[in-house]
Structure formats: C-alpha cells, structure tokens
Design a protein around this motif. Structure first.
Motif, mmCIF file in Angstrom:
data_model
loop_
_atom_site.group_PDB
_atom_site.id
_atom_site.type_symbol
_atom_site.label_atom_id
_atom_site.label_comp_id
_atom_site.label_asym_id
_atom_site.label_seq_id
_atom_site.Cartn_x
_atom_site.Cartn_y
_atom_site.Cartn_z
ATOM 1 N N SER A 199 0.900 -1.252 0.280
ATOM 2 C CA SER A 199 0.464 0.116 0.104
ATOM 3 C C SER A 199 1.117 0.836 -0.006
ATOM 4 C CB SER A 199 -1.185 0.013 1.245
ATOM 5 O OG SER A 199 -1.687 1.301 1.605
ATOM 6 N N HIS A 200 0.353 1.782 -1.034
ATOM 7 C CA HIS A 200 1.570 3.650 -0.951
ATOM 8 C C HIS A 200 0.147 4.529 -2.056
ATOM 9 C CE1 HIS A 200 2.286 1.858 -4.324
ATOM 10 N NE2 HIS A 200 2.754 3.007 -5.117
ATOM 11 N N VAL A 201 1.262 5.704 -1.744
ATOM 12 C CA VAL A 201 0.520 6.903 -2.245
ATOM 13 C C VAL A 201 0.747 7.605 -3.181
ATOM 14 C CG1 VAL A 201 -1.234 9.131 -2.133
ATOM 15 C CG2 VAL A 201 -1.402 7.888 -0.455
ATOM 16 N N ASP A 202 0.775 7.509 -4.898
ATOM 17 C CA ASP A 202 1.925 7.640 -5.406
ATOM 18 C C ASP A 202 0.988 9.157 -6.601
ATOM 19 O OD1 ASP A 202 3.865 8.462 -7.194
ATOM 20 O OD2 ASP A 202 3.939 6.480 -8.525
ATOM 21 N N GLN A 203 1.775 10.173 -7.088
ATOM 22 C CA GLN A 203 1.402 11.238 -7.461
ATOM 23 C C GLN A 203 1.636 11.511 -8.592
ATOM 24 O OE1 GLN A 203 0.956 14.025 -4.195
ATOM 25 N NE2 GLN A 203 -1.180 14.355 -4.152
ATOM 26 N N THR A 227 -4.315 11.047 -8.751
ATOM 27 C CA THR A 227 -3.949 10.357 -7.814
ATOM 28 C C THR A 227 -3.639 8.990 -7.789
ATOM 29 O OG1 THR A 227 -3.575 12.698 -6.251
ATOM 30 C CG2 THR A 227 -3.719 10.691 -5.699
ATOM 31 N N LEU A 228 -2.460 7.834 -7.683
ATOM 32 C CA LEU A 228 -2.680 6.754 -7.416
ATOM 33 C C LEU A 228 -2.970 6.276 -5.573
ATOM 34 C CD1 LEU A 228 -2.616 3.820 -8.552
ATOM 35 C CD2 LEU A 228 -0.261 3.571 -8.509
ATOM 36 N N VAL A 229 -3.997 4.956 -5.257
ATOM 37 C CA VAL A 229 -3.926 4.895 -4.261
ATOM 38 C C VAL A 229 -3.676 3.123 -4.166
ATOM 39 C CG1 VAL A 229 -4.836 4.557 -1.457
ATOM 40 C CG2 VAL A 229 -4.870 7.286 -3.109
ATOM 41 N N ILE A 230 -2.827 2.455 -3.282
ATOM 42 C CA ILE A 230 -3.064 1.155 -3.823
ATOM 43 C C ILE A 230 -3.800 0.889 -2.246
ATOM 44 C CG2 ILE A 230 -1.382 -1.051 -4.195
ATOM 45 C CD1 ILE A 230 -1.358 0.284 -6.401
ATOM 46 N N VAL A 231 -3.840 -0.027 -2.152
ATOM 47 C CA VAL A 231 -4.823 -0.650 -1.087
ATOM 48 C C VAL A 231 -5.165 -2.208 -1.112
ATOM 49 C CG1 VAL A 231 -7.314 -0.581 0.398
ATOM 50 C CG2 VAL A 231 -6.412 1.257 -1.022
ATOM 51 N N ASP A 232 -4.670 -2.577 0.499
ATOM 52 C CA ASP A 232 -4.218 -3.865 0.447
ATOM 53 C C ASP A 232 -5.821 -4.881 0.253
ATOM 54 O OD1 ASP A 232 -1.654 -4.605 -0.738
ATOM 55 O OD2 ASP A 232 -0.667 -3.888 0.893
ATOM 56 N N LEU A 233 -5.984 -5.712 0.139
ATOM 57 C CA LEU A 233 -7.513 -6.465 -0.032
ATOM 58 C C LEU A 233 -6.969 -7.804 1.023
ATOM 59 C CD1 LEU A 233 -8.502 -4.660 -1.760
ATOM 60 C CD2 LEU A 233 -9.783 -5.486 -2.381
ATOM 61 N N THR A 279 -3.625 13.828 6.346
ATOM 62 C CA THR A 279 -2.911 15.041 5.877
ATOM 63 C C THR A 279 -3.888 15.937 5.199
ATOM 64 O OG1 THR A 279 -1.355 13.788 4.909
ATOM 65 C CG2 THR A 279 -0.551 14.128 7.229
ATOM 66 N N GLY A 280 -4.040 15.446 3.930
ATOM 67 C CA GLY A 280 -4.784 16.239 2.815
ATOM 68 C C GLY A 280 -3.643 16.970 1.611
ATOM 69 N N ARG A 281 -2.552 16.611 2.180
ATOM 70 C CA ARG A 281 -1.223 16.904 0.906
ATOM 71 C C ARG A 281 -1.541 16.067 0.196
ATOM 72 N NH1 ARG A 281 2.009 16.744 5.551
ATOM 73 N NH2 ARG A 281 2.697 15.117 5.457
ATOM 74 N N GLN A 282 -1.633 15.110 -0.520
ATOM 75 C CA GLN A 282 -2.358 14.384 -1.083
ATOM 76 C C GLN A 282 -3.140 14.100 -1.740
ATOM 77 O OE1 GLN A 282 -0.640 12.916 1.557
ATOM 78 N NE2 GLN A 282 1.682 12.536 0.609
ATOM 79 N N ILE A 283 -4.630 13.954 -1.399
ATOM 80 C CA ILE A 283 -5.797 13.808 -1.842
ATOM 81 C C ILE A 283 -6.512 14.992 -0.943
ATOM 82 C CG2 ILE A 283 -7.925 12.690 -2.119
ATOM 83 C CD1 ILE A 283 -5.989 10.019 -1.986
#
Length: 308
Positions: A58-62, A67-73, A199-203
């Motif tokens: 899981s991570h955030v990329d921009q 914006t890409l958010v990887i979520v593990d299920l 934090t609101g910085r990425q999204i």
C-alpha cells in the motif's frame, strides 16, 4: 474486463459506456484495456505496473492531475487440507482523476460486489474522496471479519491440541500464523497510507469527509490491534505446545532408558552364570532369584527417582 458504474436513482447502475463522474472498474485487464486506460482515459503509464504487481504494498503516488492509491485487500483461499481456509492479501489500484474514479485489480473480490449489488448505498463515484474512503472502510471490515474467523479457528485448534498433540492441528496453526503475517504486513502498510492521506497533502479532503475518515481510521486501528493480539497469542501458544512436546519426549526417553536398564539386568546375571559350559540345573533357581531380586531393587530405586 472493464465495466462502468454511476449512481442513478440512489444506487450504482451499470452503464453501457463511460461518462464523466462514473466509476471505471477494471478486472484482469487485457493489453487493449491497458492501452485504453493510458491513451483513452489519461491514466499515467507509471501507474500501470503498480496496479498489476500482485506483491505491491500500500502507498500513494501522484502525477499531474491524478493520484494513485494502492490498497491491500484480504483474500481467502483453500488451505492445504480439505475444508481449511487460509488468507493472503492482494493489492487494488485506485486512481482518482477529475473526471473518473478508476479501480484496477487482477482478481475479483467480494468487496466490489457489495458496491455493485447495492449493499453500500452511501457511495457516489462523483465524490471521489468519499468513494475511496467508503471502499477503504469495506476493506477494513473484511479484515476484521477474517481476523475473527482466524480467532475462532485458533480457539478450536487450541482445544483439540489440549486433547491430542497431532501434526494436523499443528499444521493448521501454521496456516493461521501465515495468514496473520500477511495481514499484519498489509494492515500496517494500509494504516501508514491512510495516515498520509489524512494530512490532506496527497488527496484533497473536504469537511464532509472528516467523519468518514475518522471511522476508517478507527476501524483500521481496531484491525491492526486485533491482528497484533492474535499474533501474540498464537506465538505464545506455539511456544507453550513446543515445550509440552519437548517435555513429553523427555518423559518417553526417560521411561525407555529406565526399562532398558531393567531389562539389561537379566542379561548380565545370565551371562555371569553362563560363563561355564552349561548352567547347572541345581543352580537355575538361584540365578532366577538373583535376577528377580536385582530387577525388583532397580524398579524400586527408579520409581523413587520418578524414572518410571
């Protein structure tokens, strides 16, 4: 497979083609669908490998405008033994754009069916941040449900181990332990990503999203804590039963050694009396009496020392 969904009449409805504000759901994409994502919907090409990598954490990329958010299920699958279930995790890529809410996954998952069948009614792909948080909340609920299932299995296996130390139960415990390792790693990564998003910085976060974000954080913290508790209990249980198995082995070896010592006495006595050509018949009962006396004395001594 690529499908399009939009909230119409209070629930998600499948569309024949994409529209602004819709959810583009991509499952096990073909090369043609990947090209369509990149050249048709403007998905950054650098996002594609992360979405297709089944080991991605899981991570955030921009990238500009998205914006890409990887979520593990959590994913359930058949275990080694018939009727057993083990768990692993898989990533899903969530791409937030101005026009579209896009998810890319390599495998189907029940969490998406909950949205498509109307079980989750509050979601709206046009509100992309809320949609992401609703998806994350459902994912966390699946983690908690899977952890509770692992907890029930752990209790059942522990009860069976109290009655009989068999390899089958020990292998089941190893399956539970492996599932908890997958969950622990993925939940910690998900939690870290969620903290960064908060934090609101990425999204961009809106005031209406704050309550939902707090709910997701609480549920994620609960899942992390539950996983930590089960991991600690399992580790201590494995250590305890390892000690029990070692102690039982020592007891068996102690008894076998004592019996070997007792059984060696007749052989020694008969060997002494049999050094001549033959054992005189008149002395046979003397030899038997000596053997039985020595065996009895040895048994009494070993019993007092708790060796038998």
């Amino acid at each position: 497979m690529m499908t399009f969904w939009k909230k119409l009449g209070g629930r998600l409805t499948r569309l024949p083609q994409s529209e602004p504000g819709c959810w583009i759901y991509v499952e096990a994409p073909t090369e043609e669908e990947l090209r369509l994502l990149v050249y048709g919907y403007g998905v950054a090409e650098s996002f594609i490998p992360d979405c297709l990598d089944e080991e991605e954490s899981s991570h955030v990329d921009q990238e500009p405008g998205q914006t890409l958010v990887i979520v593990d299920l959590p994913v359930s699958q058949p275990g080694r033994e018939e009727g057993q279930t083990s768990y692993q995790t898989m990533p899903v890529g969530v791409i937030l754009q101005e026009r579209y809410f896009i998810t890319v996954t390599m495998h189907p998952h029940p969490v998406f069916e909950e949205f498509f069948t109307g079980s989750v009614r509050e979601c709206d792909p046009q509100l992309k941040t809320q949609m992401l948080l609703h998806l994350w909340l459902r994912v966390t609920n699946h983690y908690i449900a899977a952890l509770k299932d692992l907890g029930r299995r752990f209790t059942r296996i522990e009860t069976e181990l109290h009655r009989s130390l068999r390899n089958r139960e020990l292998m089941e415990l190893l399956e539970v332990e492996k599932s908890l390792v997958y969950f622990s790693t993925s939940l910690k990564a998900d939690e870290l990503t969620l903290r960064r998003i908060s934090t609101g910085r990425q999204i961009k976060l809106y005031e209406a999203d704050q309550d939902l974000l707090d709910d997701v954080l609480i549920e994620t913290d609960q899942a992390v804590e539950l996983c930590s508790i089960y991991t600690g209990l399992l580790s201590r249980t494995m250590e305890a039963f390892g000690s029990v198995i070692s102690n039982n082995l020592n007891q068996v070896m102690k008894v076998l050694t004592s019996l070997t010592l007792v059984m060696a006495i007749p052989a020694v006595v008969s060997g002494i009396f049999g050094m001549n050509v033959g054992l005189p018949t008149d002395n046979f009962w003397i030899a038997m009496g000596v053997m039985l006396a020595l065996v009895l004395i040895a048994c009494i001594i070993l019993t007092k020392k708790k060796m038998l």
